[in-house]
Scaffold this motif. Structure first.
Motif, short mmCIF file in Angstrom:
data_model
loop_
_atom_site.label_atom_id
_atom_site.label_comp_id
_atom_site.label_asym_id
_atom_site.label_seq_id
_atom_site.Cartn_x
_atom_site.Cartn_y
_atom_site.Cartn_z
N VAL A 59 0.63 -1.25 0.03
CA VAL A 59 0.05 0.09 0.06
C VAL A 59 1.02 1.32 -0.02
N SER A 60 2.06 1.31 0.59
CA SER A 60 3.01 2.52 0.71
C SER A 60 3.72 2.52 -0.41
N GLY A 61 3.73 1.49 -1.43
CA GLY A 61 4.53 1.70 -2.79
C GLY A 61 6.01 1.04 -2.50
N LYS A 62 6.25 0.51 -1.35
CA LYS A 62 7.67 -0.13 -1.48
C LYS A 62 7.73 -1.37 -2.28
N LEU A 63 6.67 -2.07 -2.47
CA LEU A 63 6.56 -2.99 -3.29
C LEU A 63 5.72 -2.81 -4.44
N LYS A 64 6.34 -2.81 -5.66
CA LYS A 64 5.36 -1.88 -6.85
C LYS A 64 5.22 -3.10 -7.83
N SER A 65 5.61 -4.34 -7.89
CA SER A 65 5.45 -5.24 -8.99
C SER A 65 5.15 -6.56 -8.76
N ASP A 66 4.60 -7.43 -9.56
CA ASP A 66 4.33 -8.69 -9.07
C ASP A 66 5.44 -9.43 -8.91
N PRO A 67 6.82 -9.56 -9.28
CA PRO A 67 7.93 -9.98 -8.89
C PRO A 67 8.34 -9.81 -7.66
N GLN A 68 8.14 -8.47 -7.25
CA GLN A 68 8.83 -8.23 -5.86
C GLN A 68 7.57 -8.76 -4.88
N VAL A 69 6.40 -8.60 -5.09
CA VAL A 69 5.51 -9.28 -4.20
C VAL A 69 5.72 -10.93 -4.18
N VAL A 70 6.07 -11.53 -5.24
CA VAL A 70 6.06 -13.05 -5.21
C VAL A 70 7.44 -13.25 -4.35
N ALA A 71 8.62 -12.64 -4.77
CA ALA A 71 9.73 -12.70 -4.10
C ALA A 71 9.53 -12.68 -2.59
N ALA A 72 8.67 -11.77 -2.12
CA ALA A 72 8.39 -11.49 -0.57
C ALA A 72 7.74 -12.51 0.05
N LEU A 73 6.75 -12.96 -0.94
CA LEU A 73 6.01 -14.03 -0.32
C LEU A 73 6.74 -15.57 -0.27
N GLU A 74 7.81 -15.65 -1.31
CA GLU A 74 8.51 -16.98 -1.02
C GLU A 74 9.44 -16.49 0.15
N TRP A 75 10.11 -15.48 0.15
CA TRP A 75 10.90 -15.17 1.69
C TRP A 75 10.00 -15.28 2.84
N LEU A 76 8.95 -14.81 3.03
CA LEU A 76 8.34 -15.16 3.99
C LEU A 76 7.82 -16.57 4.40
N GLY A 77 7.54 -17.30 3.29
CA GLY A 77 7.21 -18.74 3.44
C GLY A 77 8.51 -19.46 4.10
N LYS A 78 9.64 -18.98 3.69
CA LYS A 78 10.77 -19.56 4.49
C LYS A 78 10.92 -19.02 5.85
N VAL A 79 10.62 -17.90 6.01
CA VAL A 79 10.73 -17.25 7.47
C VAL A 79 9.65 -17.95 8.37
N GLY A 80 8.52 -18.09 7.74
CA GLY A 80 7.40 -18.62 8.65
C GLY A 80 7.16 -17.62 9.48
N GLY A 81 6.72 -18.03 10.86
CA GLY A 81 6.29 -17.14 11.95
C GLY A 81 7.26 -16.66 12.71
N GLU A 82 8.58 -16.90 12.36
CA GLU A 82 9.71 -16.39 13.25
C GLU A 82 9.80 -14.74 13.05
N ALA A 83 10.47 -14.14 13.88
CA ALA A 83 10.35 -12.81 13.79
C ALA A 83 11.36 -12.18 12.75
N VAL A 84 10.91 -10.96 12.10
CA VAL A 84 11.65 -10.54 10.81
C VAL A 84 12.28 -9.00 11.35
N ASP A 85 13.54 -8.84 10.92
CA ASP A 85 14.01 -7.41 11.18
C ASP A 85 13.99 -6.83 9.64
N VAL A 86 13.01 -5.78 9.60
CA VAL A 86 13.14 -4.94 8.21
C VAL A 86 13.55 -3.55 8.69
#
Length: 101
Positions: A74-101
């Protein structure tokens, strides 16, 4: 059902796709939650389509991170399908663990 269709159309989804999504009980429940988490107003279709992509492809093991991903879209930091797909893949690997962004 009509209310969800209208919300989906207001974020740029095609009316036919919005109606189909609203008729699917499981998908419509997910979309209602995602739209609430994203606190998304009417917007450009490019943003709405990315929110829809995140809603439909989000890994179940990373649900605690969904609001963060939606905020990035929503803030425009992710602007394309490939960016969102990559984020989804990464989050799938991280799971419920804490993330440092």
């Amino acid at each position: 059902m009509g209310d969800l269709s209208e919300k989906l159309i207001s974020i740029g989804l095609d009316p036919k796709k919005a109606a189909e999504a609203a008729q699917n009980a499981k998908l419509s429940a997910t979309l209602e939650v995602v739209l609430s988490e994203a606190n998304i107003p009417p917007c450009e279709s490019s943003v709405g389509k990315l929110v829809y992509l995140a809603a439909t492809k989000f890994p179940g093991n990373a649900l605690p991170h969904r609001p963060l991903l939606l905020q990035y879209i929503v803030s425009g930091k992710l602007k394309s399908d490939p960016q969102v797909v990559a984020a989804l893949e990464w989050l799938g690997k991280v799971g419920g663990e804490a993330v440092d962004v």
